[in-house]
Design an enzyme around this catalytic site. Structure first.
Site, PDB file in Angstrom:
ATOM      1  N   LYS A   1     -78.124  15.474 -68.572  1.00 52.79           N
ATOM      2  CA  LYS A   1     -77.158  14.506 -68.032  1.00 52.79           C
ATOM      3  C   LYS A   1     -77.692  13.084 -68.119  1.00 52.79           C
ATOM      4  O   LYS A   1     -76.940  12.136 -68.327  1.00 52.79           O
ATOM      5  CB  LYS A   1     -76.783  14.854 -66.586  1.00 52.79           C
ATOM      6  CG  LYS A   1     -75.557  15.722 -66.500  1.00 52.79           C
ATOM      7  CD  LYS A   1     -75.792  17.176 -66.766  1.00 52.79           C
ATOM      8  CE  LYS A   1     -75.325  17.741 -68.034  1.00 52.79           C
ATOM      9  NZ  LYS A   1     -75.590  19.165 -68.207  1.00 52.79           N
TER      10      LYS A   1
ATOM     11  N   GLY B   1     -96.468  34.544 -60.436  1.00 56.01           N
ATOM     12  CA  GLY B   1     -96.337  35.664 -59.519  1.00 56.01           C
ATOM     13  C   GLY B   1     -96.111  36.987 -60.237  1.00 56.01           C
ATOM     14  O   GLY B   1     -95.431  37.040 -61.258  1.00 56.01           O
TER      15      GLY B   1
ATOM     16  N   GLU C   1     -70.667  27.778 -85.619  1.00 56.77           N
ATOM     17  CA  GLU C   1     -70.324  28.711 -84.532  1.00 56.77           C
ATOM     18  C   GLU C   1     -69.801  30.017 -85.136  1.00 56.77           C
ATOM     19  O   GLU C   1     -68.938  30.011 -86.004  1.00 56.77           O
ATOM     20  CB  GLU C   1     -69.277  28.055 -83.616  1.00 56.77           C
ATOM     21  CG  GLU C   1     -68.564  28.971 -82.642  1.00 56.77           C
ATOM     22  CD  GLU C   1     -69.492  29.688 -81.644  1.00 56.77           C
ATOM     23  OE1 GLU C   1     -70.289  29.009 -80.977  1.00 56.77           O
ATOM     24  OE2 GLU C   1     -69.397  30.930 -81.556  1.00 56.77           O
TER      25      GLU C   1
ATOM     26  N   HIS D   1     -53.843   6.238 -54.872  1.00 56.77           N
ATOM     27  CA  HIS D   1     -53.334   5.632 -56.101  1.00 56.77           C
ATOM     28  C   HIS D   1     -54.015   4.280 -56.310  1.00 56.77           C
ATOM     29  O   HIS D   1     -54.162   3.532 -55.350  1.00 56.77           O
ATOM     30  CB  HIS D   1     -51.820   5.417 -55.979  1.00 56.77           C
ATOM     31  CG  HIS D   1     -51.256   4.658 -57.147  1.00 56.77           C
ATOM     32  ND1 HIS D   1     -51.034   5.246 -58.375  1.00 56.77           N
ATOM     33  CD2 HIS D   1     -50.893   3.345 -57.283  1.00 56.77           C
ATOM     34  CE1 HIS D   1     -50.545   4.335 -59.207  1.00 56.77           C
ATOM     35  NE2 HIS D   1     -50.445   3.171 -58.568  1.00 56.77           N
TER      36      HIS D   1
HETATM   37  C1  LIG Z   1     -79.856  22.209 -71.609  1.00 54.10           C
HETATM   38  C2  LIG Z   1     -79.308  22.868 -70.379  1.00 54.10           C
HETATM   39  C3  LIG Z   1     -78.375  22.208 -69.630  1.00 54.10           C
HETATM   40  C4  LIG Z   1     -77.857  22.809 -68.475  1.00 54.10           C
HETATM   41  N1  LIG Z   1     -76.932  22.121 -67.771  1.00 54.10           N
HETATM   42  C5  LIG Z   1     -76.411  22.678 -66.666  1.00 54.10           C
HETATM   43  C6  LIG Z   1     -75.471  21.962 -65.884  1.00 54.10           C
HETATM   44  O1  LIG Z   1     -75.116  20.822 -66.191  1.00 54.10           O
HETATM   45  N2  LIG Z   1     -74.987  22.555 -64.767  1.00 54.10           N
HETATM   46  C7  LIG Z   1     -75.366  23.810 -64.400  1.00 54.10           C
HETATM   47  O2  LIG Z   1     -74.872  24.297 -63.383  1.00 54.10           O
HETATM   48  N3  LIG Z   1     -76.261  24.517 -65.117  1.00 54.10           N
HETATM   49  C8  LIG Z   1     -76.798  23.974 -66.239  1.00 54.10           C
HETATM   50  N4  LIG Z   1     -77.737  24.671 -66.950  1.00 54.10           N
HETATM   51  C9  LIG Z   1     -78.115  26.015 -66.470  1.00 54.10           C
HETATM   52  C10 LIG Z   1     -79.125  25.925 -65.314  1.00 54.10           C
HETATM   53  O3  LIG Z   1     -80.240  25.196 -65.740  1.00 54.10           O
HETATM   54  C11 LIG Z   1     -79.521  27.319 -64.867  1.00 54.10           C
HETATM   55  O4  LIG Z   1     -78.368  28.076 -64.581  1.00 54.10           O
HETATM   56  C12 LIG Z   1     -80.397  27.260 -63.616  1.00 54.10           C
HETATM   57  O5  LIG Z   1     -81.559  26.518 -63.853  1.00 54.10           O
HETATM   58  C13 LIG Z   1     -80.759  28.679 -63.160  1.00 54.10           C
HETATM   59  O6  LIG Z   1     -81.563  28.600 -62.025  1.00 54.10           O
HETATM   60  P1  LIG Z   1     -82.608  29.758 -61.673  1.00 54.10           P
HETATM   61  O7  LIG Z   1     -83.273  29.340 -60.425  1.00 54.10           O
HETATM   62  O8  LIG Z   1     -81.947  31.070 -61.719  1.00 54.10           O
HETATM   63  O9  LIG Z   1     -83.641  29.769 -62.872  1.00 54.10           O
HETATM   64  P2  LIG Z   1     -84.563  28.600 -63.557  1.00 54.10           P
HETATM   65  O10 LIG Z   1     -84.017  27.255 -63.289  1.00 54.10           O
HETATM   66  O11 LIG Z   1     -84.754  29.042 -64.927  1.00 54.10           O
HETATM   67  O12 LIG Z   1     -85.907  28.703 -62.727  1.00 54.10           O
HETATM   68  C14 LIG Z   1     -86.747  29.802 -62.806  1.00 54.10           C
HETATM   69  C15 LIG Z   1     -88.172  29.331 -62.590  1.00 54.10           C
HETATM   70  O13 LIG Z   1     -88.999  30.475 -62.400  1.00 54.10           O
HETATM   71  C16 LIG Z   1     -90.250  30.218 -62.978  1.00 54.10           C
HETATM   72  N5  LIG Z   1     -90.893  31.506 -63.230  1.00 54.10           N
HETATM   73  C17 LIG Z   1     -90.510  32.485 -64.080  1.00 54.10           C
HETATM   74  N6  LIG Z   1     -91.315  33.564 -63.963  1.00 54.10           N
HETATM   75  C18 LIG Z   1     -92.241  33.247 -63.025  1.00 54.10           C
HETATM   76  C19 LIG Z   1     -93.342  33.934 -62.470  1.00 54.10           C
HETATM   77  N7  LIG Z   1     -93.647  35.187 -62.823  1.00 54.10           N
HETATM   78  N8  LIG Z   1     -94.071  33.298 -61.525  1.00 54.10           N
HETATM   79  C20 LIG Z   1     -93.772  32.035 -61.118  1.00 54.10           C
HETATM   80  N9  LIG Z   1     -92.738  31.346 -61.621  1.00 54.10           N
HETATM   81  C21 LIG Z   1     -91.987  31.945 -62.558  1.00 54.10           C
HETATM   82  C22 LIG Z   1     -89.920  29.437 -64.223  1.00 54.10           C
HETATM   83  O14 LIG Z   1     -91.043  28.650 -64.630  1.00 54.10           O
HETATM   84  C23 LIG Z   1     -88.749  28.585 -63.765  1.00 54.10           C
HETATM   85  O15 LIG Z   1     -89.181  27.299 -63.374  1.00 54.10           O
HETATM   86  C24 LIG Z   1     -78.287  24.101 -68.083  1.00 54.10           C
HETATM   87  C25 LIG Z   1     -79.255  24.767 -68.829  1.00 54.10           C
HETATM   88  C26 LIG Z   1     -79.765  24.158 -69.965  1.00 54.10           C
HETATM   89  C27 LIG Z   1     -80.806  24.893 -70.745  1.00 54.10           C
END
Ligand SMILES: Cc1cc2nc3c(=O)[nH]c(=O)nc-3n(C[C@H](O)[C@H](O)[C@H](O)COP(=O)(O)OP(=O)(O)OC[C@H]3O[C@@H](n4cnc5c(N)ncnc54)[C@H](O)[C@@H]3O)c2cc1C
Length: 467
Positions: free
Chosen positions: A52, A116, A205, A446
């Protein structure tokens, strides 16, 4: 002796950190383990936030070059300082990740830097970032390990010339020729950034349409608009290989249904074909956890993997979105604290932050037809909205779908400047089981773009007034 917690969360993204904050608020003893060295996960570090930041800056750059003159603003020669654009992006990321760290501290949630691994029920081992290990004992384990980019067979992402979102958000020069594989949300946002900065962008695509989850009429309008912005689409086409040559990449592709191979030259290829859950080395098997064939962790309703083990966010079923992960994490903290916790996946809004933006919630026309649900639609174009006309931003429309007979809103689909904010109104209305008439009879200031939502809602019962 092992440390004992109420909740240990593995992963510090939106699913994990929000779970940690809420658990802390509810008085639970909680630790959040994160391996990347920074909190915020994909979202803050290599996803929502940096994308963003670049979309905003590249939009202004493009507008200064192409749109300001018509508004009576003379800017002189507009030049790109890509290094500064990247630096302001990194500043935004840095500030927000620090902010999350502060919020964890404020809510007495411990942040543990390391990786972890679940050893068994109630036992998590952390390979600490600073060296050594620590074993945590806990009543509850929450898996919030997120997702990683999906790849194509035979195509290796090197994050230099063939990049995922990670490399695409940090290119050090504007590529002259950019091939983008995948016309989904992430691909179109990345393609928009680099096209605005001067790249010649070709989007390949596999399907014969862009934005597969969006309403088809919205996707068609988006395709038309992006083409006008200079993006080239090769739909119904599959990439079969990429040959790395010294000065360029040769991308081979053929029609998805079979046919002649063609090649397109590129300086950079962005692979944006989707994401897959990340559970590597997690020890899921040590608590009897299972994944489906796409690697998605199987959970019962209410996020349970096994007794005392929960999972949230991108690594479980549901839309891969930050606000969905946040809601999952919040719900799990509340369930652990003995409260009710539920997330309505049917009303998670989606937003594509291109220009114009695209947003939707609920069912689209194709889904309603497939389910045999009778509906009525109201549609209003931004061309007829006074604020959009004042701002010279008239592309797009708002469409509201309501159940025939009851008038209950079933979905809203929008394309236009600012719709990413406007969709929230309909989400709230739908959460309260509103009829389209409820929106139609609600006062909207408006002149605002949101009047288009009201006019579309009026259209459901055939009384749109401003068209
Ligand atoms: C380019 C891009 C743009 C996006 N834009 C948007 C948007 O505008 N709006 C939106 O809603 N979503 C967006 N998303 C999606 C969004 O980023 C994800 O849906 C969101 O981050 C998911 O959150 P999460 O906590 O499930 O996982 P993540 O954000 O992936 O976090 C998981 C974390 O766990 C850590 N981890 C993994 N395994 C271990 C372990 N064993 N021990 C310790 N740490 C670990 C990882 O390092 C990571 O930091 C976008 C994604 C991308 C790639």
């Amino acid at each position: 002796m092992a440390d004992t917690y109420d909740v240990v969360i593995i992963g510090g993204g939106p699913g994990g950190y929000n779970c940690a904050i809420r658990a802390g608020q509810l008085g639970l003893k909680v630790a959040c383990i994160e391996s990347r060295g920074k909190l915020g996960g994909t979202c803050l570090n290599v996803g929502c936030i940096p994308s963003k930041a670049l979309l905003h800056a590249s939009h202004l750059f493009h507008a200064a070059q192409h749109d300001f003159a018509a508004l009576g603003i003379k800017t002189g020669k507009v030049e790109l300082d890509l290094a500064q654009m990247m630096a302001q992006k990194s500043d935004a990321v840095e500030g927000l990740t620090k902010g999350v760290e502060f919020l964890l501290k404020k809510n007495k949630a411990e942040y543990i830097k390391g990786r972890g691994k679940i050893l068994g029920p109630g036992k998590v081992e952390v390979a600490l970032a600073d060296g050594g290990t620590r074993v945590l004992e806990t009543k509850n384990i929450v898996i919030a390990t997120g997702s990683e980019p999906a790849t194509l067979p035979g195509i290796e992402i090197d994050e230099e010339r063939i990049v995922s979102n990670v490399g695409a958000l940090s290119l050090s020069a504007v590529p002259k020729r950019l091939v983008l594989i995948g016309a989904g949300v992430i691909g179109l946002e990345m393609g928009s950034v680099w096209a605005r900065l001067g790249s010649d962008v070709t989007v390949v695509e596999y399907l014969d349409r862009i934005l597969p989850p969006a309403d088809a009429e919205v996707a068609k309008e988006a395709e038309r608009t992006f083409k006008k912005q200079g993006l080239t689409f090769k739909l119904g086409t599959k990439v079969t290989g990429i040959e790395k040559q010294k000065t360029k990449l040769k991308v081979s592709m053929e029609p998805a249904k079979g046919g002649e191979t063609e090649t397109v030259d590129a300086d950079i290829v962005i692979v944006a074909i989707g994401r897959k859950p990340y559970t590597e080395g997690l020890g899921l098997e040590n608590v009897g956890g299972r994944t489906d064939k796409r690697g998605v962790i199987e959970v019962t309703d209410h996020f349970r993997v096994a007794p005392g083990v929960w999972a949230v966010g991108d690594c479980i079923p549901g839309p891969m979105l930050a606000h969905k992960a946040e809601d999952d994490g919040t719900a799990v903290a509340e369930l652990i604290a003995g409260k009710a916790g539920h997330v309505n996946y049917d009303l998670v809004p989606s937003v594509v932050y291109t220009n114009p933006e695209i947003a939707w919630v609920g069912k689209n026309e194709e889904e309603l037809k497939a389910a045999g649900i009778e509906y009525v639609k109201g549609k209003f174009p931004f061309m007829a909205n006074s604020r959009a006309r004042t701002n010279h931003e008239t592309t797009g429309f708002v469409k509201i779908l309501a159940e025939k007979g009851t008038d209950r809103i079933l979905g809203a689909h929008m394309i236009g400047v600012g719709v990413g904010e406007m969709i929230a109104e309909v989400v709230v209305a739908m959460e309260f089981g509103a009829a389209s008439e409820d929106i139609a009879r609600t006062s909207h200031a408006h002149p605002t773009l949101s009047e288009a939502v009201r006019q579309a809602a009026m259209g459901v019962e055939g009384w749109t007034m401003q068209m």
